[in-house]
Design an enzyme around this catalytic site. Structure first.
Site, PDB file in Angstrom:
ATOM      1  N   ARG A   1      -2.441   0.843   1.892  1.00 27.92           N
ATOM      2  CA  ARG A   1      -0.676   0.914   2.312  1.00 27.92           C
ATOM      3  C   ARG A   1      -0.023   2.237   2.149  1.00 27.92           C
ATOM      4  O   ARG A   1      -0.347   3.056   1.454  1.00 27.92           O
ATOM      5  CB  ARG A   1       0.312   0.040   1.699  1.00 27.92           C
ATOM      6  CG  ARG A   1      -0.203  -1.275   1.971  1.00 27.92           C
ATOM      7  CD  ARG A   1       0.995  -1.960   0.355  1.00 27.92           C
ATOM      8  NE  ARG A   1       0.615  -3.724   0.011  1.00 27.92           N
ATOM      9  CZ  ARG A   1      -1.244  -3.939  -0.776  1.00 27.92           C
ATOM     10  NH1 ARG A   1      -0.903  -3.279  -1.127  1.00 27.92           N
ATOM     11  NH2 ARG A   1      -0.935  -5.341  -0.186  1.00 27.92           N
TER      12      ARG A   1
ATOM     13  N   LYS B   1       1.775  -2.845  -3.605  1.00 28.60           N
ATOM     14  CA  LYS B   1       3.238  -3.922  -3.834  1.00 28.60           C
ATOM     15  C   LYS B   1       3.517  -4.103  -4.867  1.00 28.60           C
ATOM     16  O   LYS B   1       1.794  -4.883  -5.386  1.00 28.60           O
ATOM     17  CB  LYS B   1       2.340  -4.879  -2.437  1.00 28.60           C
ATOM     18  CG  LYS B   1       3.804  -5.405  -1.779  1.00 28.60           C
ATOM     19  CD  LYS B   1       3.392  -6.216  -1.493  1.00 28.60           C
ATOM     20  CE  LYS B   1       3.703  -7.210  -0.490  1.00 28.60           C
ATOM     21  NZ  LYS B   1       3.313  -7.662   1.480  1.00 28.60           N
TER      22      LYS B   1
ATOM     23  N   HIS C   1      -0.213   0.605   9.295  1.00 26.22           N
ATOM     24  CA  HIS C   1      -0.852  -0.794   9.083  1.00 26.22           C
ATOM     25  C   HIS C   1      -1.806  -0.865   9.957  1.00 26.22           C
ATOM     26  O   HIS C   1      -2.765  -1.688   8.780  1.00 26.22           O
ATOM     27  CB  HIS C   1       0.997  -1.719   9.782  1.00 26.22           C
ATOM     28  CG  HIS C   1       0.127  -3.528   8.543  1.00 26.22           C
ATOM     29  ND1 HIS C   1       0.259  -3.188   6.749  1.00 26.22           N
ATOM     30  CD2 HIS C   1       0.254  -4.051   9.258  1.00 26.22           C
ATOM     31  CE1 HIS C   1       0.277  -4.437   6.577  1.00 26.22           C
ATOM     32  NE2 HIS C   1       0.161  -5.070   8.311  1.00 26.22           N
TER      33      HIS C   1
ATOM     34  N   ARG D   1      -4.382   0.193   8.014  1.00 29.50           N
ATOM     35  CA  ARG D   1      -4.277  -0.409   7.015  1.00 29.50           C
ATOM     36  C   ARG D   1      -5.605  -1.733   6.495  1.00 29.50           C
ATOM     37  O   ARG D   1      -6.782  -1.992   6.423  1.00 29.50           O
ATOM     38  CB  ARG D   1      -3.964  -1.004   6.757  1.00 29.50           C
ATOM     39  CG  ARG D   1      -3.808  -1.675   4.850  1.00 29.50           C
ATOM     40  CD  ARG D   1      -2.049  -2.023   4.416  1.00 29.50           C
ATOM     41  NE  ARG D   1      -2.693  -2.965   3.238  1.00 29.50           N
ATOM     42  CZ  ARG D   1      -3.368  -3.572   2.350  1.00 29.50           C
ATOM     43  NH1 ARG D   1      -4.457  -2.041   2.312  1.00 29.50           N
ATOM     44  NH2 ARG D   1      -3.014  -4.428   1.529  1.00 29.50           N
TER      45      ARG D   1
END
Length: 129
Positions: A6, A31, A103, A106
């Site tokens: 991330r 996260k 993103h 990713r």
């Protein structure tokens, strides 16, 4: 990096989080404060080794600093990506209509760099069932 990290994990990397040599990997907190070790391919480990040697930072220094030496921000990553995408679009017309963000990378890069095994790719990218 081809790890599927991330943006927050990437920008939070410190020298002490990078392990090079046999079993090269990066250790990050993601996260939900979940800790994970993400393996590095040989090419990425070699590039990272050269980058870290050139920078000559201490254990707590950011791996990817901004111009002032502090950790690169999410906006900084997006800005760098936009700059390089503009160059890519000049040389490759098929990129003209594509929207690429950190993103998107990713999710996309692990599939390009892994063997094509969906479960292995998603495990490395941090998607666990």
């Amino acid at each position: 990096m081809q790890t599927g990290l991330r943006v927050s994990e990437l920008t939070g990397l410190r020298y002490q989080d990078v392990v090079l040599g046999a079993g090269a990997h990066v250790h990050c907190t993601g996260k939900g404060r979940k800790e994970r070790c993400t393996p590095l391919r040989q090419e990425a480990a070699a590039a990272l080794r050269l980058w870290l040697r050139e920078r000559q930072g201490g254990p707590g220094d950011p791996v990817f600093p901004n111009a002032r030496g502090s950790a690169l921000s999410r906006d900084g990553v997006a800005s760098l990506l936009a700059k390089h995408m503009a160059t890519a679009r000049q040389h490759c017309p098929s990129w003209q209509r594509k929207r690429v963000s950190p993103h998107v990378l990713r999710h996309y890069l692990p599939f390009l760099t892994m063997s094509g095994n969906l479960s292995a790719s998603t495990d490395v990218a941090g998607f666990h069932r």
